[in-house]
Design an enzyme around this catalytic site. Structure first.
Site, PDB file in Angstrom:
ATOM      1  N   TRP A  41      43.800  31.175  39.514  1.00  0.00           N
ATOM      2  CA  TRP A  41      44.333  32.551  39.518  1.00  0.00           C
ATOM      3  C   TRP A  41      43.419  33.566  38.825  1.00  0.00           C
ATOM      4  O   TRP A  41      42.927  33.294  37.729  1.00  0.00           O
ATOM      5  CB  TRP A  41      45.689  32.564  38.800  1.00  0.00           C
ATOM      6  CG  TRP A  41      46.233  33.943  38.589  1.00  0.00           C
ATOM      7  CD1 TRP A  41      46.026  34.749  37.485  1.00  0.00           C
ATOM      8  CD2 TRP A  41      47.035  34.706  39.486  1.00  0.00           C
ATOM      9  NE1 TRP A  41      46.668  35.946  37.662  1.00  0.00           N
ATOM     10  CE2 TRP A  41      47.305  35.949  38.887  1.00  0.00           C
ATOM     11  CE3 TRP A  41      47.574  34.451  40.754  1.00  0.00           C
ATOM     12  CZ2 TRP A  41      48.077  36.936  39.488  1.00  0.00           C
ATOM     13  CZ3 TRP A  41      48.342  35.439  41.365  1.00  0.00           C
ATOM     14  CH2 TRP A  41      48.591  36.668  40.726  1.00  0.00           C
ATOM     15  N   ASP A  93      43.531  41.188  36.643  1.00  0.00           N
ATOM     16  CA  ASP A  93      42.730  42.359  36.245  1.00  0.00           C
ATOM     17  C   ASP A  93      41.288  42.085  35.814  1.00  0.00           C
ATOM     18  O   ASP A  93      41.037  41.145  35.051  1.00  0.00           O
ATOM     19  CB  ASP A  93      43.374  43.048  35.032  1.00  0.00           C
ATOM     20  CG  ASP A  93      44.869  43.201  35.145  1.00  0.00           C
ATOM     21  OD1 ASP A  93      45.451  42.843  36.169  1.00  0.00           O
ATOM     22  OD2 ASP A  93      45.459  43.678  34.156  1.00  0.00           O
ATOM     23  N   GLN A  96      41.371  38.462  33.902  1.00  0.00           N
ATOM     24  CA  GLN A  96      42.604  37.730  33.633  1.00  0.00           C
ATOM     25  C   GLN A  96      42.597  36.465  34.488  1.00  0.00           C
ATOM     26  O   GLN A  96      42.492  36.541  35.716  1.00  0.00           O
ATOM     27  CB  GLN A  96      43.816  38.610  33.982  1.00  0.00           C
ATOM     28  CG  GLN A  96      43.954  39.829  33.094  1.00  0.00           C
ATOM     29  CD  GLN A  96      44.543  39.475  31.743  1.00  0.00           C
ATOM     30  OE1 GLN A  96      45.742  39.284  31.619  1.00  0.00           O
ATOM     31  NE2 GLN A  96      43.691  39.365  30.721  1.00  0.00           N
ATOM     32  N   ASP A 128      47.495  46.847  26.960  1.00  0.00           N
ATOM     33  CA  ASP A 128      46.220  47.155  27.610  1.00  0.00           C
ATOM     34  C   ASP A 128      45.497  48.267  26.838  1.00  0.00           C
ATOM     35  O   ASP A 128      46.143  49.117  26.250  1.00  0.00           O
ATOM     36  CB  ASP A 128      46.401  47.517  29.088  1.00  0.00           C
ATOM     37  CG  ASP A 128      47.264  46.501  29.828  1.00  0.00           C
ATOM     38  OD1 ASP A 128      47.289  45.336  29.387  1.00  0.00           O
ATOM     39  OD2 ASP A 128      47.910  46.871  30.826  1.00  0.00           O
ATOM     40  N   GLU A 158      50.304  50.981  33.059  1.00  0.00           N
ATOM     41  CA  GLU A 158      49.514  49.861  32.550  1.00  0.00           C
ATOM     42  C   GLU A 158      48.035  50.228  32.636  1.00  0.00           C
ATOM     43  O   GLU A 158      47.644  51.135  33.370  1.00  0.00           O
ATOM     44  CB  GLU A 158      49.705  48.615  33.429  1.00  0.00           C
ATOM     45  CG  GLU A 158      51.119  48.172  33.663  1.00  0.00           C
ATOM     46  CD  GLU A 158      51.172  46.840  34.434  1.00  0.00           C
ATOM     47  OE1 GLU A 158      51.662  45.876  33.854  1.00  0.00           O
ATOM     48  OE2 GLU A 158      50.744  46.764  35.597  1.00  0.00           O
TER      49      GLU A 158
HETATM   50  C1  FRU Z   1      48.233  44.402  35.053  1.00  0.00           C
HETATM   51  C2  FRU Z   1      48.824  43.563  33.931  1.00  0.00           C
HETATM   52  C3  FRU Z   1      48.481  44.139  32.569  1.00  0.00           C
HETATM   53  C4  FRU Z   1      48.574  42.940  31.669  1.00  0.00           C
HETATM   54  C5  FRU Z   1      48.015  41.858  32.556  1.00  0.00           C
HETATM   55  C6  FRU Z   1      48.630  40.502  32.332  1.00  0.00           C
HETATM   56  O1  FRU Z   1      48.087  43.676  36.236  1.00  0.00           O
HETATM   57  O2  FRU Z   1      50.220  43.446  34.080  1.00  0.00           O
HETATM   58  O3  FRU Z   1      49.319  45.190  32.177  1.00  0.00           O
HETATM   59  O4  FRU Z   1      47.842  43.094  30.491  1.00  0.00           O
HETATM   60  O5  FRU Z   1      48.259  42.256  33.887  1.00  0.00           O
HETATM   61  O6  FRU Z   1      47.956  39.536  33.082  1.00  0.00           O
END
Ligand code: FRU
Length: 470
Positions: A17, A20, A36, A141, A201
């Site tokens: 997976w 971001d 991420q 964030d 976000e």
């Molecule tokens: C955006 C988000 C962010 C968070 C991350 C978690 O896609 O929801 O706000 O930090 O993904 O994976």
């Protein structure tokens, strides 16, 4: 083993997976992209920071995982999104430690071996929200910049009963922080005319071409999408004068993050999530793709525009071109039955006075599978039709619409990148539209032009095969 959907010239991790982009930075000439990452499964969970680096923004080398959740730490539930800064020569990450049941909290990590390994700060989290007097739905964030002798930082949030905004914090040393207030008026939830959006976000804030730009990811509305505010910044407050959607593929260009490279360019990456079922993602073993790197510019009329960085042309391989063709409304003009699945196209079309003009790509010879990109003259909009893009009924088939009024005599100019299941479209240097398509047939490779209601003209079309980056 043959995966018809796995992109070949866009960045993605070896497996599992990704969401971001995080921590974008150019360090000693080398570009670093963190992201991420769930290294264990193609679903969102146990979020780590994956890491890759590149000398040319095109070819990426996978690096060791940068951050992993600590069972006993403030990030036990995941190392969520954040950014990277150069703190007096020390590469430093600020990220959101996730623990179920509380707001995400700012955490810090540094590297002392050239961004290879990362040590978390012993006093993490740096602080835990919310600031006094605020009832928040979310707070997470980060984006940072130098201000005076210290640092300013934004976190995205949603104020309960009021609406989304971003909060500003200040620190002399990146470790002790004090709350300064919202960067802009939290009551302005009508900026995107969608009361369903409760949280902003992934804020990203920077100066560009004499203005300031705030990139946001709008959470709560349907579909989720990223947006930009353009305006002025002074006395610690941001006053937006213009709001726009960033990419008309909505959720397929989400959580964008930008950085300034050593050439002074403002470069942004966004996350293109999957448009297919969890079962299909599980079976594929991977989920999530990074957009191509794009350069951000303000147009002369104050719009924020994105275009692929110039380096992308270095991936061009075999080339062919068509010029000066009349496209009759009576029949499809098939240019190539086997154009391919890894392509760049650059074309200029002159629509007729009525109706529409467009192209079909990833088209099967019998036309049963195809993605149609159409310009509608009366509506002044670009449409991407996915109804036939895949014969698999379980994938997303909704269409995308981008407003694109053309000045009198202005042709439609498209630059299109096809990389198996990801499609990135740039129209007239001002509109971007990213989406996902999942053609099922190995012969869905064709390219055709069409006109509706009136004949149209193709001035030029250039087609390049794109070379895989791995
Ligand atoms: C955006 C988000 C962010 C968070 C991350 C978690 O896609 O929801 O706000 O930090 O993904 O994976």
């Amino acid at each position: 083993m043959d995966d018809l959907q796995r992109p070949a010239y866009h960045f993605l991790p070896p497996a599992n997976w990704m969401n971001d982009p995080n921590g974008l930075i150019q360090w000693d000439g080398r570009y670093h992209l963190f992201y991420q990452y769930n290294p264990y499964a193609p679903v969102h969970g146990q979020i780590h920071w994956g890491h890759a680096s590149s000398l040319d923004l095109l070819h990426w080398q996978h690096e060791p995982i940068a951050l992993a959740p600590d069972a006993a730490g403030p990030d036990a539930g995941g190392c969520w999104s954040g950014c990277a800064v150069d703190a007096g020569g020390v590469p430093t990450l600020i990220y959101s430690g996730h623990l179920p049941g509380r707001l995400e909290a700012a955490c810090l990590a540094t590297s002392h071996d050239g961004l290879q390994s990362w040590q978390k700060h012993a006093a993490n989290p740096l602080f835990v929200g919310p600031p006094p007097g605020l009832e928040l739905e979310a707070m997470r964030d980060h984006t940072l910049w130098r201000e005076g002798e210290g640092w300013a930082m934004l976190m995205g949030c949603g104020v309960r009963g009021v609406g989304p905004t971003v909060l500003c914090f200040h620190s002399p040393d990146l470790r002790s922080w004090h709350y300064r207030g919202p960067l802009l008026d939290p009551a302005k939830t009508d900026l995107f005319a969608d009361p369903a959006v409760t949280v902003w976000e992934c804020p990203d804030f920077f100066a560009l071409d004499g203005q300031h730009v705030l990139l946001l990811s709008l959470w709560g509305g349907e579909p989720r999408r990223s947006a930009a505010l353009v305006g002025s910044y002074s006395a610690e407050r941001f006053t937006p004068s213009h709001a726009q959607q960033l990419d008309y593929g909505a959720i397929y260009f989400y959580a964008p993050q930008s950085f300034r490279d050593q050439l002074g360019r403002r470069i942004v990456f966004g996350w293109a999530m999957e448009g297919r079922s969890l079962a299909a993602q599980q079976a594929a073993g991977w989920a999530g793709v990074m957009s191509l790197p794009r350069e951000l510019r303000l147009t002369t009329d104050g719009q924020l525009a994105m275009l692929p960085v110039e380096e992308v042309t270095r991936l061009r391989g075999k080339h062919c071109a068509w010029r000066d063709l009349v496209i009759s409304e009576a029949e499809l003009l098939v240019l190539d039955e086997e154009a391919g699945a890894l392509l760049e196209l650059e074309l200029e079309l002159q629509p007729g006075p009525l109706g529409g003009v467009g192209l079909s790509l990833r088209r099967s010879p019998d036309g049963l599978e195809a993605t149609h990109i159409r310009y509608e003259v009366a509506a002044g909009q670009l449409v991407v039709e996915r109804a036939q893009a895949s014969l698999d009924e379980t994938v997303e088939h909704t269409a995308h619409y981008a407003p694109l009024p053309l000045a009198p005599g202005e042709p439609l100019r498209l630059r299109i990148f096809v990389d198996r299941s990801i499609l990135e479209i740039f129209a007239n240097e001002r509109v971007a539209l990213t989406t996902r398509i999942y053609p099922t047939r190995s012969d869905s490779l064709g390219l055709a032009l069409f006109a509706e209601q009136a004949a149209a003209r193709l001035t030029t079309l250039e087609l390049w095969q794109i070379r895989p980056i791995w």
